[in-house]
Design an enzyme around this catalytic site. Structure first.
Site, mmCIF file in Angstrom:
data_model
loop_
_atom_site.group_PDB
_atom_site.id
_atom_site.type_symbol
_atom_site.label_atom_id
_atom_site.label_comp_id
_atom_site.label_asym_id
_atom_site.label_seq_id
_atom_site.Cartn_x
_atom_site.Cartn_y
_atom_site.Cartn_z
ATOM 1 N N GLY A 54 -11.929 92.204 64.875
ATOM 2 C CA GLY A 54 -12.173 90.811 64.493
ATOM 3 C C GLY A 54 -13.430 90.717 63.653
ATOM 4 O O GLY A 54 -14.225 91.652 63.614
ATOM 5 N N CYS A 96 -12.219 98.489 67.692
ATOM 6 C CA CYS A 96 -13.328 97.893 66.948
ATOM 7 C C CYS A 96 -13.972 96.724 67.717
ATOM 8 O O CYS A 96 -14.648 96.954 68.709
ATOM 9 C CB CYS A 96 -12.864 97.503 65.548
ATOM 10 S SG CYS A 96 -14.222 97.378 64.404
ATOM 11 N N TYR A 97 -13.740 95.476 67.330
ATOM 12 C CA TYR A 97 -14.304 94.355 68.089
ATOM 13 C C TYR A 97 -13.852 94.437 69.550
ATOM 14 O O TYR A 97 -14.625 94.152 70.473
ATOM 15 C CB TYR A 97 -13.856 93.027 67.463
ATOM 16 C CG TYR A 97 -14.485 91.812 68.102
ATOM 17 C CD1 TYR A 97 -15.781 91.436 67.776
ATOM 18 C CD2 TYR A 97 -13.790 91.058 69.041
ATOM 19 C CE1 TYR A 97 -16.375 90.336 68.372
ATOM 20 C CE2 TYR A 97 -14.372 89.943 69.633
ATOM 21 C CZ TYR A 97 -15.662 89.588 69.300
ATOM 22 O OH TYR A 97 -16.249 88.503 69.884
ATOM 23 N N HIS A 130 -9.870 102.484 63.395
ATOM 24 C CA HIS A 130 -8.572 101.793 63.428
ATOM 25 C C HIS A 130 -7.401 102.782 63.435
ATOM 26 O O HIS A 130 -7.053 103.327 62.384
ATOM 27 C CB HIS A 130 -8.455 100.870 62.209
ATOM 28 C CG HIS A 130 -9.367 99.701 62.289
ATOM 29 N ND1 HIS A 130 -9.005 98.514 62.878
ATOM 30 C CD2 HIS A 130 -10.649 99.553 61.888
ATOM 31 C CE1 HIS A 130 -10.021 97.673 62.824
ATOM 32 N NE2 HIS A 130 -11.022 98.280 62.231
ATOM 33 N N GLU A 183 -4.349 102.068 63.678
ATOM 34 C CA GLU A 183 -3.171 101.447 63.065
ATOM 35 C C GLU A 183 -3.137 101.619 61.547
ATOM 36 O O GLU A 183 -2.117 101.387 60.909
ATOM 37 C CB GLU A 183 -3.105 99.950 63.428
ATOM 38 C CG GLU A 183 -4.168 99.042 62.794
ATOM 39 C CD GLU A 183 -5.516 99.063 63.508
ATOM 40 O OE1 GLU A 183 -5.775 99.998 64.271
ATOM 41 O OE2 GLU A 183 -6.326 98.144 63.280
ATOM 42 N N ASP A 239 16.641 87.740 54.602
ATOM 43 C CA ASP A 239 16.394 86.945 55.804
ATOM 44 C C ASP A 239 17.456 85.863 56.011
ATOM 45 O O ASP A 239 17.986 85.698 57.109
ATOM 46 C CB ASP A 239 15.007 86.295 55.755
ATOM 47 C CG ASP A 239 13.916 87.321 55.482
ATOM 48 O OD1 ASP A 239 14.191 88.513 55.673
ATOM 49 O OD2 ASP A 239 12.819 86.926 55.058
ATOM 50 N N LYS A 268 10.419 92.670 59.178
ATOM 51 C CA LYS A 268 11.418 92.828 58.113
ATOM 52 C C LYS A 268 12.323 94.061 58.318
ATOM 53 O O LYS A 268 13.538 93.972 58.178
ATOM 54 C CB LYS A 268 10.689 92.956 56.772
ATOM 55 C CG LYS A 268 11.579 92.857 55.570
ATOM 56 C CD LYS A 268 11.630 91.452 55.114
ATOM 57 C CE LYS A 268 12.326 91.226 53.814
ATOM 58 N NZ LYS A 268 12.239 89.817 53.428
#
Ligand code: XMP
Length: 516
Positions: free
Chosen positions: A58, A85-86, A172, A174, A230, A372
């Site tokens: 964050g 992190c945060y 991170h 991710e 979609d 998606k």
């Protein structure tokens, strides 16, 4: 819809990477939910299928009094926690560690060395490349935690309390640039949280059919259909459940690709019969767009006209109770306003969604839990043709935002033909599926050329092709020289109104994908 699989709860503290954490977990076929830190309620905390919690990064500093805190209830659940992190700094603060300010923000690649054996780092090499993005760092680890890795500039890059199953990463996992990030997340999911029940799209489909049947009963539903992934998947799914009670409205604004209207019409009228309603509104749109140069004004006009036309047609179908929209999970996560800060509006996006509020229809969004790639998988299960499912995204305002400046029928026609040659080449040479999105832009510039012995003074087109995972950031695609040469030759020889072809070497940021 309560998905009964084992789940991970991602608590969002406002990081730009939160959505990426969720996607990386889903990629490992584990269901996860994202909740803003200030929306955690008892209902979610009582969900016994949540087997692990991730605290996101964050923009705040835990040293600020007003920054978000770690809710004690989360700790009392006694399920594994991973702070990123945060998130790590929150854990540190909560257990009496010390956080200090780094003189300069550390941002980008870093190397970490693993100092202690950790389940989180199981089967990882000792030295690893990671992605850091932080201002604060741990000065003293919290009580009963051990330091498991250090970065090359001696920042504490991970801590853990294995007895309480609480872990923290300063970097991170991710982000793509953390080379072993996927392995770290998979260790957390499978070795620490011990998740077993994977998320399978066929289970989702069966459950969705059941809940939709219950919710919609015998009511009529209208769905705006654009022919994009979609809205196509939304309509197929609803059709499976409510059959003739589904009405699909396709509005042709005259700004679609070459032959697209015919193809959409042919495909969907075969599937939905008379309940597929095509409206040719191209004249209305073009008249309203006449002499309009400003990109935002174009977008606004198209959005508003679309709503008006849709509303008029929808009113003709009597007794409709629901409006179906192809909203996806990222749309939901993104629409939650964090920290009250205004994010800069870059473009007013126009979708088939966000339609008539005045009509007082109930909204049904059958894809709202999915990303998606999962929608494409669902589409496969619904036996939708792969050509349709793998089509590049196409913006609601269509070709209008690919013709900078004023547009008219002639320019639209030129662009349609150029675009068709370009896309056809990519498909025939098996390049299409390596690219997130490719299209041509017709520039409001004429230039001098020579063809045979003759001088020409014609239009310029710019080709765009980008790779991306979600359209939020993108890199320009690096063609090989032969392909660009061939495409350029074909365009100039087959479209006589064009005598110059450019290639757009801009990534996003700083560019956007579309030109307007
Ligand atoms: P930008 O140009 O913002 O585009 O980098 C990011 C992605 O969004 C698509 N796009 C739109 N999609 N309605 C849509 O449904 C819109 O108004 C719209 N504008 C841009 C764009 O094609 C790219 O995939």
């Amino acid at each position: 819809m309560n998905i009964s699989n084992d789940k991970i709860l991602v608590i969002d503290y406002g990081s730009q990477y939160t959505q990426l954490i969720a996607r990386k977990i889903r990629e490992q076929q584990i269901y996860c939910l994202v909740y803003p830190y200030n929306k955690i309620d008892n209902k979610i905390l009582e969900d016994i299928t949540i087997l692990g919690i991730i605290l996101s990064g964050g923009p705040n500093s835990v040293r600020d009094k007003s920054s978000p805190n770690l809710d004690k209830k989360i700790l009392s659940l006694n399920i594994p926690i991973l702070g990123i992190c945060y998130g790590l700094q929150l854990i540190c603060k909560e257990f009496n560690g010390k956080i200090g300010e780094t003189t300069s923000r550390e941002y980008g690649h870093a190397i970490i060395s693993i100092k202690k054996k950790s389940l989180l780092f199981d089967k990882l090499k000792k030295i690893n490349q990671v992605w850091m993005s932080h201002g604060d760092h741990i000065e003293r680890e919290p009580e009963n935690f051990i330091i498991t890795s250090l970065s090359n500039n001696k920042v504490i890059s991970s801590i853990e309390n294995n007895d309480r199953k609480i872990f923290g990463l300063q970097f991170h996992p991710e982000v793509y640039h953390t080379i072993q990030g996927k392995k770290i997340l998979s260790n957390f999911l499978f070795k620490i949280c011990k998740i077993k029940k994977k998320f399978k799209i066929e289970d989702f489909l069966n459950l969705k059919i059941k809940t939709l049947k219950n919710e919609l009963k015998n009511q009529k539903v209208i769905c705006g259909l654009s022919g994009g992934v979609d809205s196509t998947v939304t309509s197929f799914l609803l059709h499976k459940v409510i059959k003739k009670n589904l009405y699909c409205i396709f509005i042709d604004h005259g700004l679609l690709r070459l032959n697209e209207t015919k193809e959409v019409e042919k495909f969907f009228s075969k599937k939905f019969g008379k309940n597929f309603i095509k409206i040719d509104a191209s004249k209305i749109f073009l008249t309203k767009l006449k002499k309009i140069k400003d990109p935002e004004q174009k977008r606004k006009i198209i959005g508003e006209t679309f709503i008006r036309v849709f509303e008029k047609e929808a009113r003709k179908i009597k007794g409709v109770k629901y409006l179906a929209q192809g909203t996806l999970y990222p749309d939901i996560i993104e629409s939650v306003p964090f920290f009250g800060g205004p994010t800069a509006k870059i473009k007013s996006h126009h979708n088939v969604g966000g339609l008539p509020k005045k009509m007082k229809l109930k909204i049904v969004e059958p894809l709202k839990e999915l990303f998606k790639d999962e929608v494409r998988n669902l589409g496969k299960k619904l036996k939708i043709n792969s050509n349709l499912l793998n089509r590049h995204p196409f913006p609601g305002p269509g070709l209008a935002i690919r013709i900078p400046g004023e547009l008219d029928n002639k320019k639209i026609d030129i662009l349609k033909r150029v675009d068709n040659i370009y896309i056809k080449y990519l498909k025939e040479n098996s390049i299409y599926n390596n690219i997130w999105q490719a299209f041509a832009v017709l520039l409001p510039v004429k230039s001098v050329g020579v063809m045979g012995d003759e001088r020409t003074y014609n239009y310029t087109v710019s080709l765009r092709a980008v790779t991306s995972v979600d359209g939020m950031t993108a890199d320009f695609y690096m063609f090989n020289k032969n392909d660009l040469t061939e495409i350029s030759k074909k365009i100039i020889s087959e479209v006589k109104e064009v005598n110059r072809v450019l290639y757009d070497f801009t990534s996003k940021p700083p560019g956007t994908i579309e030109w307007e």
